[in-house]
Scaffold this motif. Structure first.
Motif, PDB file in Angstrom:
ATOM      1  N   SER A   1      -1.063 -19.472 -32.356  1.00 18.34           N
ATOM      2  CA  SER A   1      -1.022 -18.055 -31.876  1.00 18.34           C
ATOM      3  C   SER A   1       0.348 -17.465 -32.486  1.00 18.34           C
ATOM      4  N   THR A   2       1.144 -18.075 -33.082  1.00 17.39           N
ATOM      5  CA  THR A   2       2.598 -17.452 -33.871  1.00 17.39           C
ATOM      6  C   THR A   2       2.517 -17.690 -35.367  1.00 17.39           C
ATOM      7  N   HIS A   3       2.632 -16.777 -35.901  1.00 11.87           N
ATOM      8  CA  HIS A   3       2.636 -16.424 -37.255  1.00 11.87           C
ATOM      9  C   HIS A   3       3.936 -15.903 -37.941  1.00 11.87           C
ATOM     10  N   ASP A   4       4.646 -16.496 -39.018  1.00 15.31           N
ATOM     11  CA  ASP A   4       5.728 -16.066 -39.546  1.00 15.31           C
ATOM     12  C   ASP A   4       5.613 -15.617 -40.845  1.00 15.31           C
ATOM     13  N   ILE A   5       6.328 -14.516 -41.216  1.00 18.67           N
ATOM     14  CA  ILE A   5       6.380 -14.071 -42.618  1.00 18.67           C
ATOM     15  C   ILE A   5       7.627 -13.764 -43.043  1.00 18.67           C
ATOM     16  N   ILE A   6       8.115 -14.118 -43.949  1.00 17.54           N
ATOM     17  CA  ILE A   6       9.811 -13.843 -44.367  1.00 17.54           C
ATOM     18  C   ILE A   6       9.696 -13.138 -45.589  1.00 17.54           C
ATOM     19  N   LEU A   7      10.511 -12.057 -45.466  1.00 23.75           N
ATOM     20  CA  LEU A   7      10.878 -11.257 -46.675  1.00 23.75           C
ATOM     21  C   LEU A   7      11.986 -11.515 -47.069  1.00 23.75           C
ATOM     22  N   ARG A   8      12.272 -11.349 -48.663  1.00 25.64           N
ATOM     23  CA  ARG A   8      13.681 -11.327 -49.255  1.00 25.64           C
ATOM     24  C   ARG A   8      13.775 -10.230 -50.027  1.00 25.64           C
ATOM     25  N   PHE A   9      15.314  -9.496 -49.651  1.00 27.94           N
ATOM     26  CA  PHE A   9      15.531  -8.238 -50.189  1.00 27.94           C
ATOM     27  C   PHE A   9      15.697  -8.465 -51.786  1.00 27.94           C
ATOM     28  N   HIS A  10      15.849  -7.770 -52.770  1.00 34.15           N
ATOM     29  CA  HIS A  10      16.078  -7.669 -54.162  1.00 34.15           C
ATOM     30  C   HIS A  10      17.527  -7.900 -54.054  1.00 34.15           C
ATOM     31  N   GLN A  11      18.313  -7.365 -53.316  1.00 29.87           N
ATOM     32  CA  GLN A  11      19.829  -7.602 -53.306  1.00 29.87           C
ATOM     33  C   GLN A  11      20.379  -7.402 -51.848  1.00 29.87           C
ATOM     34  N   PRO A  12      21.507  -7.799 -51.450  1.00 25.15           N
ATOM     35  CA  PRO A  12      21.994  -7.633 -49.968  1.00 25.15           C
ATOM     36  C   PRO A  12      21.923  -6.033 -49.830  1.00 25.15           C
ATOM     37  N   ALA A  13      21.592  -5.935 -48.581  1.00 22.39           N
ATOM     38  CA  ALA A  13      21.608  -4.672 -48.058  1.00 22.39           C
ATOM     39  C   ALA A  13      22.034  -4.322 -46.628  1.00 22.39           C
ATOM     40  N   LYS A  14      22.522  -3.253 -46.319  1.00 23.62           N
ATOM     41  CA  LYS A  14      22.688  -2.815 -44.981  1.00 23.62           C
ATOM     42  C   LYS A  14      21.587  -2.061 -44.101  1.00 23.62           C
ATOM     43  N   ILE A  15      21.041  -2.732 -43.156  1.00 26.91           N
ATOM     44  CA  ILE A  15      19.884  -2.443 -42.397  1.00 26.91           C
ATOM     45  C   ILE A  15      19.904  -1.259 -41.484  1.00 26.91           C
ATOM     46  N   TYR A  16      19.239  -0.209 -41.382  1.00 24.40           N
ATOM     47  CA  TYR A  16      19.293   0.691 -40.528  1.00 24.40           C
ATOM     48  C   TYR A  16      17.995   0.797 -39.667  1.00 24.40           C
ATOM     49  N   ARG A  17      16.825   0.929 -40.280  1.00 20.45           N
ATOM     50  CA  ARG A  17      15.541   0.808 -39.633  1.00 20.45           C
ATOM     51  C   ARG A  17      14.624  -0.095 -40.007  1.00 20.45           C
ATOM     52  N   ILE A  18      13.567  -0.414 -39.244  1.00 18.57           N
ATOM     53  CA  ILE A  18      12.411  -1.386 -39.814  1.00 18.57           C
ATOM     54  C   ILE A  18      11.309  -0.513 -39.111  1.00 18.57           C
ATOM     55  N   GLN A  19      10.103  -0.464 -40.048  1.00 16.58           N
ATOM     56  CA  GLN A  19       9.067   0.404 -39.856  1.00 16.58           C
ATOM     57  C   GLN A  19       7.882  -0.616 -39.890  1.00 16.58           C
ATOM     58  N   LEU A  20       6.896  -0.750 -39.035  1.00 11.96           N
ATOM     59  CA  LEU A  20       5.594  -1.667 -38.995  1.00 11.96           C
ATOM     60  C   LEU A  20       4.374  -0.695 -38.925  1.00 11.96           C
ATOM     61  N   LEU A  21       3.500  -0.952 -39.621  1.00 12.89           N
ATOM     62  CA  LEU A  21       2.293  -0.264 -39.454  1.00 12.89           C
ATOM     63  C   LEU A  21       1.411  -1.186 -39.418  1.00 12.89           C
ATOM     64  N   ALA A  22       0.547  -1.438 -37.911  1.00 11.64           N
ATOM     65  CA  ALA A  22      -0.462  -2.174 -37.550  1.00 11.64           C
ATOM     66  C   ALA A  22      -1.823  -1.848 -38.060  1.00 11.64           C
ATOM     67  N   HIS A  23      -2.726  -2.862 -37.802  1.00 16.43           N
ATOM     68  CA  HIS A  23      -4.140  -2.761 -38.177  1.00 16.43           C
ATOM     69  C   HIS A  23      -4.660  -1.944 -36.774  1.00 16.43           C
ATOM     70  N   GLN A  24      -5.932  -1.433 -37.168  1.00  8.80           N
ATOM     71  CA  GLN A  24      -6.670  -0.632 -35.965  1.00  8.80           C
ATOM     72  C   GLN A  24      -7.144  -1.430 -34.926  1.00  8.80           C
ATOM     73  N   TYR A  25      -7.680  -2.749 -35.356  1.00  6.75           N
ATOM     74  CA  TYR A  25      -8.090  -3.481 -34.251  1.00  6.75           C
ATOM     75  C   TYR A  25      -7.594  -4.944 -34.283  1.00  6.75           C
ATOM     76  N   LEU A  26      -6.995  -5.438 -35.593  1.00 11.39           N
ATOM     77  CA  LEU A  26      -6.625  -6.730 -35.509  1.00 11.39           C
ATOM     78  C   LEU A  26      -4.964  -6.685 -35.240  1.00 11.39           C
ATOM     79  N   ILE A  27      -4.725  -6.461 -33.891  1.00 10.55           N
ATOM     80  CA  ILE A  27      -3.375  -6.142 -33.476  1.00 10.55           C
ATOM     81  C   ILE A  27      -2.632  -7.406 -32.680  1.00 10.55           C
TER      82      ILE A  27
END
Length: 907
Positions: A43-69
């Motif tokens: 029931s729990t799935h993890d995804i880890i992203l690595r930035f190309h270089q250290p960054a200062k984060i302001y906003r995160i955007q997620l686009l979901a699927h139309q029915y696999l939500i």
């Protein structure tokens, strides 16, 4: 300013083989996104992203699927300096928060949800997404979840900021765009909503144009900057279309329809080349240095947003390729490598015959090379240009010939089929039209709905005729098969959706059929079947369009629209809910078009004549609403509009004249100098005279013995008074003043004072008789009149004929004070049964004349602390403190007191 932070997926707890997590590394219209494994049981799935270089984060955007939500997505951030490498298992993540996603049931699982989460500025090198749970729906039986795209917005950390802590970053605020109040982006291309639906090559061009625009603004080349801005806006529109083409090409590849994929590829290249050429992108980029032409106005950018070239259809692409194979020397399609390593197409405009079509529109033009109008590269696995006999031997000559001959052969077959098909000109619905007409398609079928969306007016007429027949025959259908038939509410709503499109048609014959269908809907189908709420919804959808048509300059159009609106108003359920009249009785502004204003007032006048004036305040046909509309209409600059407004005011005046006169200027000589008011008031006077004559006839016919006493005049005209308070009769004794002075309590006080004054007068008269030699003069205690002599009859004659403080009762001829006349008529007079007290002005009025009295101008509310004079109907202020004396004896006092004038003559 914030920009897109590039990253790579370094870990995923599980994934589907066809949808790996690496799909999240890029953005574009053709990306698949990540999808969890089928029946993973986790029931729990993890995804880890690595930035190309250290960054200062302001906003995160997620686009979901139309029915696999997923139900929610948790966000975790980790920071580790480059000198300290770490693995996913040894990383410590800080919890930022979570995002809850909707189940998407309200959109029927056809749209994707975009969530943008703004966070406090935090530095990080890794971002972990923890997706928990899955929304259950009919399309997700395997409990999978998916994520279409992830976007991280922020800034690269400077070298000095690497050693500082998050406390220093928390004190800094994210860059905000002052115009929109949103996060300021370095480029519009960094937004996920942009990069996911615009083709990748167009995105690169827009990025380059943005850099050129910033440089042009800094060097004050504002004309050049304006062109760049308009070009970027047009390129975004074209890029979205190219993205849809790329999506169709990918779908064709998945279906192994490689012929369709080839056509899509050529279509993308042809349209991209045409767009870049028409928008002069190469010239605007100035790769070889600044150009003076960019600082000068040109035709394509002179009128604001530039126009895009028409998109080539699949037929045009197929014909262009066939011409290139048949006539290679004079080919209209020559592929050359441009200096920018892009495909340039040199083709005359006349050779392409481009038509603007959506990417998912099926080919329907007469040059259709397909064998059937229902076959499509996207909907069938059978290629449109495939070899029909796969078992036949092939050689190089056949390979060469097969590239052109099958297309020509199928073109001939397609032409033959089109000639035999009577509906060859009917166009199929695109996705937007299918979404708009989803309910009508469900109720009436796609074949009928396609007629309404056809470009041929004959098809639209046929669709309206079929819809009218459907509505007339629906009752028999409901009786025969009530289980499978749509409910009447759905039928009415679907018909209103189609008719809303039809009544806006520019062709008169189509509009004529549409109005006839509207009348059938409301007069034959709606009564007794459709619920009131659905009727109101249908009227709200159709009435604004018909009102707009009622103002059309064409006589046949606005007459037909008026007739249709009145037919809708005649529907019983529409009349019960008052859906039409309130829209017509709104005030008419002076800026309203003459034809539209006159149509509204004409329809309102017709409704008043047919339905009458109502007392329901929501009906729109009340006296106040109609008088407001009429008063606004008489000030319209157009004379025909004023004439109709006058007729409406006259209709209201017959019912409530006082309200109409109250909203108009006072009826005096100054007002009557205006020709408009003079004519209007003249008509009002005629109506008043007719009403008085009718009341007089009714009074004469119903005259009985108690109406008039023998001691009074039998002339009925003495009961009718004009606005000045004078009688219409010629009697000089009674004067016909039948009115009252004030409240009943005040009348009783005046009566008591009158009795005491009478007793005192009798006593003084007796004393004068006994001592006539010592009192040679006789004085009136009311008005101060005096005379010499000892004859007491002189005082009685003064009271009977001359004293301005006294008057005679018009019924019993008794002499009494003017202030006590109201009390006398209602409590003491022999004809008191025939009089009532007016509830508005408190005057005593004869029962037969009560309605006429309330229509008079002097019948108004009595001011507090004042009394009403029965002779002139004016207010007497301070009646107990000398107000009556000042009113009756002063030179500018009561104008209706004849005795005052006689007293002056005698003096």
């Amino acid at each position: 300013m914030a920009k897109k932070i590039p990253f790579n997926v370094v870990f995923a707890s599980d994934e589907d083989a066809g949808f790996p997590a690496s799909e999240l590394n890029t953005h574009g219209p053709t990306v698949h996104g990540w999808r969890s494994a089928v029946d993973s049981g986790v029931s729990t799935h993890d995804i880890i992203l690595r930035f190309h270089q250290p960054a200062k984060i302001y906003r995160i955007q997620l686009l979901a699927h139309q029915y696999l939500i997923p139900e929610k997505v948790e966000l975790w951030l980790h920071y580790s300096p480059k000198s300290m490498p770490s693995t996913p298992s040894s990383q410590y993540f800080d919890f930022l928060g979570f995002v809850a996603l909707a189940d998407n049931a309200n959109t029927n699982y056809k749209s994707r949800e975009l969530q943008s989460v703004t966070v406090n500025p935090r530095r990080g090198t890794h971002l972990k997404l923890r997706l928990i749970g899955a929304h259950c729906n009919e399309f997700n039986s395997t409990q999978q979840i998916a994520l279409m795209a992830v976007n991280v917005l922020g800034e690269d950390l400077e070298t000095a900021a690497l050693s500082e802590g998050d406390e220093h970053l928390a004190s800094e605020a994210a860059p905000i765009d002052t115009a929109t109040g949103e996060l300021a982006l370095a480029s519009i291309c960094d937004d996920l909503l942009f990069s996911m639906y615009v083709e990748e090559s167009i995105v690169q061009h827009i990025r380059e144009l943005e850099q050129r625009k910033l440089k042009a603004v800094s060097t004050e080349r504002f004309e050049y900057a304006r062109k760049l801005k308009l070009c970027m806006t047009a390129l975004r529109t074209a890029g979205e279309r190219l993205g849809r083409y790329a999506l169709a090409k990918r779908q064709a590849v998945q279906q192994e329809d490689f012929s369709a994929a080839k056509l899509r590829k050529e279509q993308i290249e042809m349209y991209r080349a045409c767009v870049l050429k028409q928008l002069q992108v190469e010239q605007l980029l100035e790769n070889d240095g600044p150009l003076s032409q960019n600082d000068q106005s040109c035709e394509i950018y002179a009128g604001g947003k530039p126009s895009l070239p028409a998109a080539p259809s699949l037929q045009d692409v197929a014909h262009a390729l066939a011409d290139a194979v048949i006539n290679p020397k004079c080919s209209s399609v020559q592929l050359e490598k441009s200096p920018s390593n892009e495909v340039a197409i040199v083709a005359p405009v006349a050779a392409l015959h481009l038509h603007a079509k959506s990417h998912d529109e099926l080919p329907q033009s007469p040059r259709l090379p397909m064998a059937s109008r229902h076959s499509s590269p996207m909907s069938s696995r059978q290629g449109s240009l495939r070899r029909r006999n796969k078992s036949a031997p092939r050689n190089s000559y056949e390979d060469y010939e097969e590239r052109a001959i099958p297309t020509l052969r199928q073109e001939c077959q397609g032409n033959a089929l089109l000639e035999a098909d009577p509906n060859r000109s009917r166009s199929r619905l695109n996705d937007r039209e299918r979404r708009q007409a989803a309910l009508p398609i469900l109720v009436f079928g796609s074949e009928l709905v396609e007629l309404f969306y056809s470009r041929q007016f004959q098809d639209r007429e046929d669709g309206l005729v079929r819809l009218r027949s459907f509505l007339k025959e629906q009752e028999a259908v409901e009786v025969a098969s009530n289980e499978h038939a749509a409910s009447p509410n759905k039928v009415a709503r679907s018909a209103a959706l189609l008719l809303h499109r039809a009544v806006r048609d520019a062709v008169y014959s189509v509009f004529n059929q549409a109005t006839e269908t509207v009348r059938v809907l409301f007069l034959e189908y709606v009564p007794g079947r459709v619920s009131p709420n659905e009727v109101a919804r249908c009227v709200d959808r159709l009435l604004p369009e018909l009102l707009a048509k009622s103002g059309d300059p064409s006589a046949r159009l606005h007459t037909l629209a008026q007739h249709t609106i009145l037919s809708i108003a005649a529907c019983p359920q529409v009349a019960e809910q008052h859906l039409v009249a309130p829209a017509l009785s709104r005030s008419v502004g002076s800026g309203t078009h003459q034809r539209l204003a006159m149509s509204r007032l004409q329809m309102l006048e017709q409704l008043v004549n047919t339905q009458g004036i109502s007392t329901d305040k929501h009906s729109g046909l009340t006296c106040r609403a109609l008088s407001d509309c009429g008063c606004s209409g008489i000030h319209h600059p157009a004379e025909p509009v004023r004439k109709v407004a006058e007729r409406i005011l006259l209709l209201v005046y017959k019912v409530n004249p006082r309200l109409v006169r109250k909203q108009l200027p006072p009826d005096d000589d100054i007002t009557r100098r205006n020709l408009l008011y003079r004519q209007l008031f003249t008509e009002f006077d005629k109506l008043d005279l007719e009403r008085k004559q009718e009341l007089l006839e009714v009074h004469n016919s119903g005259n009985d013995a108690d109406l008039m006493q023998p001691t009074t005049s039998t002339d009925a005209s003495r009961l009718l008074k004009s606005k000045s308070g004078m009688t219409l009769g010629t009697s000089a004794v009674g004067n016909g003043y039948v009115s009252c002075n004030g409240k009943q309590q005040y009348n009783e006080q005046l009566k008591r004072s009158m009795q005491s004054a009478t007793n005192s007068r009798k006593g003084s008269a007796t004393n004068s008789e006994s001592t006539e030699e010592t009192t040679p003069k006789i004085n009136c205690m009311f008005c101060g009149w005096c005379c010499t002599g000892s004859d007491a009859s002189q005082l009685d004659r003064h009271y009977w004929k001359a004293c301005p403080f006294l008057t005679k009762c018009p019924q019993c001829s008794q002499v009494l004070e003017v202030a006590a006349l109201n009390y006398h008529l209602t409590t003491e007079c022999e004809a008191k049964e025939s009089y009532v007290v007016c509830t508005r002005c408190t005057e005593s009025v004869h029962k037969q004349l009560y309605e006429l009295h309330q229509m008079e101008d002097f019948c108004r509310e009595l001011k507090t602390g004042a009394a009403r004079c029965p002779l002139c109907h004016d207010d007497v202020h301070l009646p107990l403190d000398g107000g009556w004396k000042l009113h009756l004896l002063s030179a500018g006092g009561c104008p209706g007191n004849i005795r005052k004038r006689n007293l002056k003559k005698s003096n």
